[in-house]
Design a protein around this motif. Structure first.
Motif, PDB file in Angstrom:
ATOM      1  N   UNK A  21       0.815  -1.220   0.000  1.00 53.08           N
ATOM      2  CA  UNK A  21       0.000   0.000   0.000  1.00 53.08           C
ATOM      3  C   UNK A  21       0.850   1.271   0.000  1.00 53.08           C
ATOM      4  N   UNK A  22       2.075   1.168   0.441  1.00 55.04           N
ATOM      5  CA  UNK A  22       3.018   2.280   0.596  1.00 55.04           C
ATOM      6  C   UNK A  22       2.663   3.203   1.758  1.00 55.04           C
ATOM      7  N   UNK A  23       1.392   3.581   1.892  1.00 54.78           N
ATOM      8  CA  UNK A  23       0.906   4.398   3.011  1.00 54.78           C
ATOM      9  C   UNK A  23      -0.413   3.830   3.489  1.00 54.78           C
ATOM     10  N   UNK A  97      -6.305   7.986  15.057  1.00 53.19           N
ATOM     11  CA  UNK A  97      -5.343   7.222  14.275  1.00 53.19           C
ATOM     12  C   UNK A  97      -4.338   8.178  13.650  1.00 53.19           C
ATOM     13  N   UNK A  98      -3.265   7.612  13.132  1.00 51.26           N
ATOM     14  CA  UNK A  98      -2.256   8.365  12.384  1.00 51.26           C
ATOM     15  C   UNK A  98      -2.054   7.636  11.062  1.00 51.26           C
ATOM     16  N   UNK A  99      -1.383   8.299  10.121  1.00 50.46           N
ATOM     17  CA  UNK A  99      -1.002   7.639   8.880  1.00 50.46           C
ATOM     18  C   UNK A  99       0.486   7.340   8.926  1.00 50.46           C
ATOM     19  N   UNK A 100       0.842   6.193   8.357  1.00 53.61           N
ATOM     20  CA  UNK A 100       2.250   5.803   8.286  1.00 53.61           C
ATOM     21  C   UNK A 100       2.584   5.398   6.856  1.00 53.61           C
ATOM     22  N   UNK A 101       3.885   5.429   6.539  1.00 52.32           N
ATOM     23  CA  UNK A 101       4.336   4.937   5.242  1.00 52.32           C
ATOM     24  C   UNK A 101       5.449   3.922   5.444  1.00 52.32           C
TER      25      UNK A 101
END
Length: 155
Positions: A21-23, A97-101
């Motif tokens: 998904x990459x992110x 929540x947070x987003x991660x890569x």
């Protein structure tokens, strides 16, 4: 920049899923202490150890970076979601929540048994009995010590 360990069950979401998904958003955290860290302490640019739990090869499986700061976990509002919470509303969200890569996979899954045997990790909640926290801080020396175990020991 801070360092974190995020636990996941790879049958639900793995480091390979993140690589594809990459992110991704890091949703579904339903523990108040972990929620508070996501909401108040995890920042853009922080580094994350992705830790696989409840599986055959338990341990640190990869590294990610936080790309989006805390925001309400919209899955809590979705009655069809496994993460639905009737007490969480758009006006008064309970979960965040947070987003991660994806950064990289570790050279091997660094097993929990290896981590538990490391004296420099004695204060890390992960290695303490009964710890079930899905988000936890990692100090820079702990981060370096964990990553020093990527290589298999020489025989």
């Amino acid at each position: 920049m801070a360092y974190w360990l995020f636990k996941t069950e790879p049958d639900t979401f793995s480091i390979d899923t993140l690589r594809t998904q990459k992110r991704s958003c890091w949703e579904g955290v339903r523990n108040y202490q972990a929620r508070n860290m996501l909401r108040d302490d995890v920042k853009v640019g922080d580094s994350v150890l992705v830790y696989h739990s409840s599986c055959k090869h338990v341990g640190v499986a990869g590294i990610a970076k936080v790309t989006k700061a805390s925001y309400p976990d919209h899955y809590a509002f979705d009655i069809e979601s496994d993460y639905y919470d009737a007490k969480s509303t758009v006006d008064n969200p309970r979960w965040f929540m947070v987003d991660i890569e994806f950064v990289r996979k570790t050279e091997r899954v660094i097993p929990l048994a290896v981590l538990k045997a490391m004296p420099e990790l004695a204060n890390l909640p992960l290695v303490k009995r009964g710890n079930r926290l899905s988000v936890m801080p990692v100090s820079e020396p702990e981060w370096q010590a964990i990553l020093s175990k990527e290589q298999l020991p020489s025989r």
